[in-house]
Design an enzyme around this catalytic site. Sequence first.
Site, PDB file in Angstrom:
ATOM      1  N   ARG A  65       0.808  -1.225   0.000  1.00 54.49           N
ATOM      2  CA  ARG A  65       0.000   0.000   0.000  1.00 54.49           C
ATOM      3  C   ARG A  65       0.838   1.269   0.000  1.00 54.49           C
ATOM      4  O   ARG A  65       0.356   2.323  -0.387  1.00 54.49           O
ATOM      5  CB  ARG A  65      -0.998  -0.024   1.149  1.00 54.49           C
ATOM      6  CG  ARG A  65      -2.059  -1.090   0.938  1.00 54.49           C
ATOM      7  CD  ARG A  65      -3.098  -1.081   2.048  1.00 54.49           C
ATOM      8  NE  ARG A  65      -3.896  -2.279   1.982  1.00 54.49           N
ATOM      9  CZ  ARG A  65      -3.813  -3.284   2.838  1.00 54.49           C
ATOM     10  NH1 ARG A  65      -2.965  -3.229   3.842  1.00 54.49           N
ATOM     11  NH2 ARG A  65      -4.568  -4.345   2.707  1.00 54.49           N
ATOM     12  N   GLU A 102       3.093 -11.022  13.303  1.00 53.22           N
ATOM     13  CA  GLU A 102       2.313 -11.605  14.393  1.00 53.22           C
ATOM     14  C   GLU A 102       2.243 -13.127  14.256  1.00 53.22           C
ATOM     15  O   GLU A 102       2.100 -13.842  15.224  1.00 53.22           O
ATOM     16  CB  GLU A 102       0.877 -11.051  14.396  1.00 53.22           C
ATOM     17  CG  GLU A 102       0.778  -9.550  14.573  1.00 53.22           C
ATOM     18  CD  GLU A 102       0.990  -8.771  13.295  1.00 53.22           C
ATOM     19  OE1 GLU A 102       0.541  -9.205  12.221  1.00 53.22           O
ATOM     20  OE2 GLU A 102       1.628  -7.715  13.351  1.00 53.22           O
TER      21      GLU A 102
END
Length: 178
Positions: A65, A102
């Site tokens: 992005r 994560e």
Amino acid sequence: MDKNDKLQILKNAIKAYPNFPEPGVTFRDIFGVFQNITALRAMKDLIVEHILFLEVDLIVGLDSRGFLFGPMICMELGKPFLPIRKKGKLPGKVVQQKYVLEYGEATFELQSDLITNGTRVLIVDDLLATGGSMSAAVQLLKSVAADVVECLVIIELTSLKGRDKIEVPLHSFLKYDD
């Protein structure tokens, strides 16, 4: 229109998806801004007003992005754009930096022959969460002797404390606690 009006327009265009991609997580979707021309213009104005006086030689966007904002900034500043991509996506001579997600580990790559010692860099991305990818980008650029002037994101998830991992100035336009 003043800065607060632009921030409100931008905030209203960010879509929130509770419990995505997993229970307890609220996904903040930047793509709502690109579906609303008024919000897109407000975001562009906010970015330009913030970066206009930064002394940088190069804009670096993070996969993927950051690629949406980097070229827009480049055109305003008249500076080149360079992507940092996930492993295996760039040709030529690259340097790598591993980082922890994560749910695992990933690797960023950068075409190192395009940066000279002391190149002043602005890193851009849409969102700062845990700070792993942004921190890896800073380390990657430092490994090729670049000077990271600032990291710029549209959204910061403050409860995840990603800012604590960033060793250079960081600017975010919208902050969310969830």
